[in-house]
Design an enzyme around this catalytic site. Structure first.
Site, PDB file in Angstrom:
ATOM      1  NE  ARG A  23      -2.580  -1.800   3.168  1.00 24.06           N
ATOM      2  CZ  ARG A  23      -2.985  -1.787   4.449  1.00 24.06           C
ATOM      3  NH1 ARG A  23      -3.883  -0.897   4.845  1.00 24.06           N
ATOM      4  NH2 ARG A  23      -2.489  -2.634   5.318  1.00 24.06           N
ATOM      5  CD  GLU A 164      -4.311 -11.390  13.168  1.00 25.05           C
ATOM      6  OE1 GLU A 164      -4.149 -10.365  12.481  1.00 25.05           O
ATOM      7  OE2 GLU A 164      -3.862 -11.496  14.316  1.00 25.05           O
TER       8      GLU A 164
HETATM    9  C1  UD1 Z   1      -0.171  -8.326  12.766  1.00 30.43           C
HETATM   10  C2  UD1 Z   1      -0.807  -9.228  13.806  1.00 30.43           C
HETATM   11  C3  UD1 Z   1      -2.012  -8.521  14.418  1.00 30.43           C
HETATM   12  C4  UD1 Z   1      -1.606  -7.208  15.003  1.00 30.43           C
HETATM   13  C5  UD1 Z   1      -0.879  -6.355  13.974  1.00 30.43           C
HETATM   14  C6  UD1 Z   1      -0.282  -5.141  14.650  1.00 30.43           C
HETATM   15  C7  UD1 Z   1      -0.377 -11.431  12.945  1.00 30.43           C
HETATM   16  C8  UD1 Z   1      -0.982 -12.629  12.297  1.00 30.43           C
HETATM   17  N1  UD1 Z   1      -1.211 -10.433  13.168  1.00 30.43           N
HETATM   18  O1  UD1 Z   1      -1.136  -8.153  11.750  1.00 30.43           O
HETATM   19  O2  UD1 Z   1      -2.583  -9.339  15.413  1.00 30.43           O
HETATM   20  O3  UD1 Z   1      -2.727  -6.505  15.494  1.00 30.43           O
HETATM   21  O4  UD1 Z   1       0.205  -7.104  13.382  1.00 30.43           O
HETATM   22  O5  UD1 Z   1       0.214  -4.263  13.684  1.00 30.43           O
HETATM   23  O6  UD1 Z   1       0.778 -11.438  13.264  1.00 30.43           O
HETATM   24  N2  UD1 Z   1       5.985  -9.558   7.976  1.00 30.43           N
HETATM   25  C9  UD1 Z   1       7.051 -10.299   7.538  1.00 30.43           C
HETATM   26  N3  UD1 Z   1       6.817 -11.427   6.812  1.00 30.43           N
HETATM   27  C10 UD1 Z   1       5.572 -11.840   6.517  1.00 30.43           C
HETATM   28  C11 UD1 Z   1       4.475 -11.070   6.971  1.00 30.43           C
HETATM   29  C12 UD1 Z   1       4.703  -9.938   7.699  1.00 30.43           C
HETATM   30  O7  UD1 Z   1       8.198  -9.957   7.814  1.00 30.43           O
HETATM   31  O8  UD1 Z   1       5.443 -12.894   5.869  1.00 30.43           O
HETATM   32  C13 UD1 Z   1       6.253  -8.350   8.753  1.00 30.43           C
HETATM   33  C14 UD1 Z   1       5.759  -7.098   8.089  1.00 30.43           C
HETATM   34  O9  UD1 Z   1       6.768  -6.541   7.265  1.00 30.43           O
HETATM   35  C15 UD1 Z   1       5.448  -6.203   9.275  1.00 30.43           C
HETATM   36  C16 UD1 Z   1       5.044  -7.181  10.365  1.00 30.43           C
HETATM   37  O10 UD1 Z   1       5.556  -8.444   9.973  1.00 30.43           O
HETATM   38  O11 UD1 Z   1       6.594  -5.509   9.706  1.00 30.43           O
HETATM   39  C17 UD1 Z   1       3.538  -7.273  10.554  1.00 30.43           C
HETATM   40  O12 UD1 Z   1       2.967  -7.700   9.359  1.00 30.43           O
HETATM   41  P1  UD1 Z   1       1.555  -7.211   8.874  1.00 30.43           P
HETATM   42  O13 UD1 Z   1       1.180  -7.923   7.634  1.00 30.43           O
HETATM   43  O14 UD1 Z   1       1.498  -5.735   8.891  1.00 30.43           O
HETATM   44  O15 UD1 Z   1       0.669  -7.785  10.077  1.00 30.43           O
HETATM   45  P2  UD1 Z   1      -0.845  -7.541  10.278  1.00 30.43           P
HETATM   46  O16 UD1 Z   1      -1.599  -8.347   9.311  1.00 30.43           O
HETATM   47  O17 UD1 Z   1      -1.093  -6.102  10.333  1.00 30.43           O
END
Ligand code: UD1
Ligand code: CA
Length: 491
Positions: A23, A164
């Site tokens: 995004r 979630e």
């Molecule tokens: C996650 C949490 C959610 C929380 C939120 C807070 C999970 C399943 N959910 O959701 O409960 O409220 O964060 O902001 O964890 N990332 C990776 N590799 C991946 C996926 C993500 O490194 O495969 C990193 C992203 O770059 C980011 C962080 O993990 O820095 C969080 O990922 P994001 O997809 O934003 O998590 P949410 O779905 O928002």
């Protein structure tokens, strides 16, 4: 809590930063976008460093070369772990743990896109984890709009699980306590929980949050620490949020400086980077931007409309409507309005640089003045000298740059060109309008321009009938009359 306990270091911090950040709609990875002069990943690392972890791991994935290159530059102490495919936060932490074989103890997990998280909050989270003798402790917040976040399902003090947004029931969606995505785990509990993860959820991802339910099922304690200042937990997913977090961090930085004795006349238009240092009784006027490693000493006034990047400003200096980068401004110096100070400019005490003056690699001695319309590049100017309006230090011969020097208490007349390299000695003068191509000795006056010649009657002959001719004729007539009258009076 015992002091010994407080000083105990956590085994590792794992910062998740592999996500695509779709995004943001950007050619650069999300965590490299900047807030308060730092990349978001740089801010996350600073916060993590406050825990003095034994190991600090950043999980990279999307555009990992760019992130790794940046990390090598700003945080060479971190270990970079690669998550090949972005299968979810659980998989990201698995990738992080792969860089920490045999790890035991406390593992803190944070994200690279939560730029307002304060070090104290992370320290409090670890303290709560130890006090509660928990296997997992999560940071939570009660927020006005929980949409998009994981919700915290509790049984009193204990957390049962995180659900979630896309997997939640309507009743669960009404819960206002959210998972901030920042945790402390016991390494064993984390490893076990991660090995059991399954992507059986609406997003088809491996959820780190599922480790919590797993830990509960295994009979472990899962606690939560609620952070009252919920803005700290807000992430950045798009450029609107980037601007909002940047404004909030700036407000916090300014508030800290105001409490420390800095006057900020208009916080809404004043921007101060995280690495800036300000003394008491500094005044920042509207439209001021202080960037990089800028420092401002006691009593100095900056602005309005001034940008200083890596600039050191001395006590009681005054910097008005100026753009400066990699510059030292001495105590009591007065700069501007409309001055452009480029890298390598070093201004001693009480120097004055005035309007429309550009300096570059210019070392200017105590009390010297460059008041108007001058280019001063590759120049050394001694104490007490005056560089007249419109002077040009011509430093470039088309191939290389050369330095010119002016001694102490010298005077360079207006509209002079000093063709480098030349040396104007102490106490020397240069006549206005001179083009100086050779050295000038101490106390000498250099005049390097055409002799003035006045051609009488030129306007009457060459521009007859013009207003100039009429004005000249009238002036000449009145001069003659005055001369006659003077003669008649016998003076
Ligand atoms: C996650 C949490 C959610 C929380 C939120 C807070 C999970 C399943 N959910 O959701 O409960 O409220 O964060 O902001 O964890 N990332 C990776 N590799 C991946 C996926 C993500 O490194 O495969 C990193 C992203 O770059 C980011 C962080 O993990 O820095 C969080 O990922 P994001 O997809 O934003 O998590 P949410 O779905 O928002
Ligand atoms: Ca997600």
């Amino acid at each position: 809590m015992a002091d010994q306990d407080a000083e105990k270091r956590v085994a590792a911090v794992v910062i998740m930063a592999a996500g695509a950040g779709t995004r943001m709609k950007s050619a650069i990875p999300k965590v490299l976008h900047r807030i308060a002069g730092r990349s978001m990943i740089g801010l996350a690392i600073d916060t993590a460093d406050a825990l003095s972890p034994e190991r600090l791991v950043v999980v990279v994935g999307h555009q990992r070369e760019l992130v790794a290159e940046h990390l090598a530059d700003v945080a060479p102490h971190v270990t970079v772990a690669v998550q090949e495919r972005q299968l979810g936060t659980g998989d990201a932490v698995r990738a992080g743990l792969a860089a920490l074989p045999g790890i035991a103890g406390e593992i803190v997990v944070t994200s690279g896109d939560v730029p307002l998280l304060a070090p104290e909050t992370l320290l409090d989270l670890v303290a709560a984890h130890r006090e509660g003798a928990n296997a997992v402790t999560i940071l939570t917040a009660v927020v006005p709009d929980p949409t998009g976040y994981g919700r915290v399902i509790r049984d009193g003090e204990q957390v049962l699980r995180i659900v979630e947004q896309s997997d939640a029931t309507d009743a669960e969606l009404d819960l206002a306590e959210i998972n901030a995505g920042i945790y402390v785990f016991d390494a064993g509990t984390l490893t076990e929980g991660l090995s059991a993860l399954q992507a059986k959820n609406a997003q088809g991802e491996l959820y780190l949050t599922d480790v919590i339910a797993h830990a509960r099922d295994a009979g472990h304690r899962v606690g939560a620490r609620v952070v009252a200042d919920y803005l700290q937990t807000e992430g950045v997913n798009d450029r609107v949020q980037l601007a909002e977090r940047a404004a909030e961090l700036n407000r916090r930085i300014l508030t800290r400086w105001m409490r420390d004795g800095v006057t900020v006349v208009d916080p809404a238009t004043t921007w101060v980077h995280a690495g800036v240092d300000l003394a008491e009784d500094v005044t920042l006027l509207p439209g001021t931007s202080l960037e990089g490693a800028t420092s401002v000493a006691r009593g100095a006034t900056i602005g309005p409309e001034t940008t200083l990047i890596d600039v050191e400003v001395g006590e009681n200096a005054r910097v008005l409507r100026t753009h400066a980068e990699l510059v030292v401004i001495g105590p009591g110096a007065t700069i501007g309005p409309f001055s452009y100070l480029r890298p390598g400019t070093e201004l001693a005490e009480n120097v004055h640089i005035g309007a429309f003056v550009e300096t570059k690699k210019a070392v200017i001695g105590e009390g010297a003045k460059v008041p108007h319309l001058t280019y001063c590049g590759d120049a050394v100017v001694g104490a007490g000298s005056n560089i007249g309006a419109g002077t040009i230090f011509a430093n470039y011969d088309g191939i290389g740059k050369h330095t010119s020097t002016v001694g102490e208490h010298s005077f360079v007349g207006s509209d002079s060109v000093l063709v480098a390299p030349v040396h104007i000695a102490d106490g020397a003068y240069v006549a206005a309008g001179s083009t100086i191509t050779g050295n000038v000795g101490p106390g000498e006056l250099a005049v390097a321009r055409g002799q003035q010649r006045n051609i009488r009657g030129w306007v009457a002959r060459k521009r007859p009938g013009t207003r100039s001719a009429d004005a000249a004729a009238a002036a000449l007539a009145s001069t003659e009359t005055t001369e006659q009258q003077t003669e008649e009076a016998g003076e």
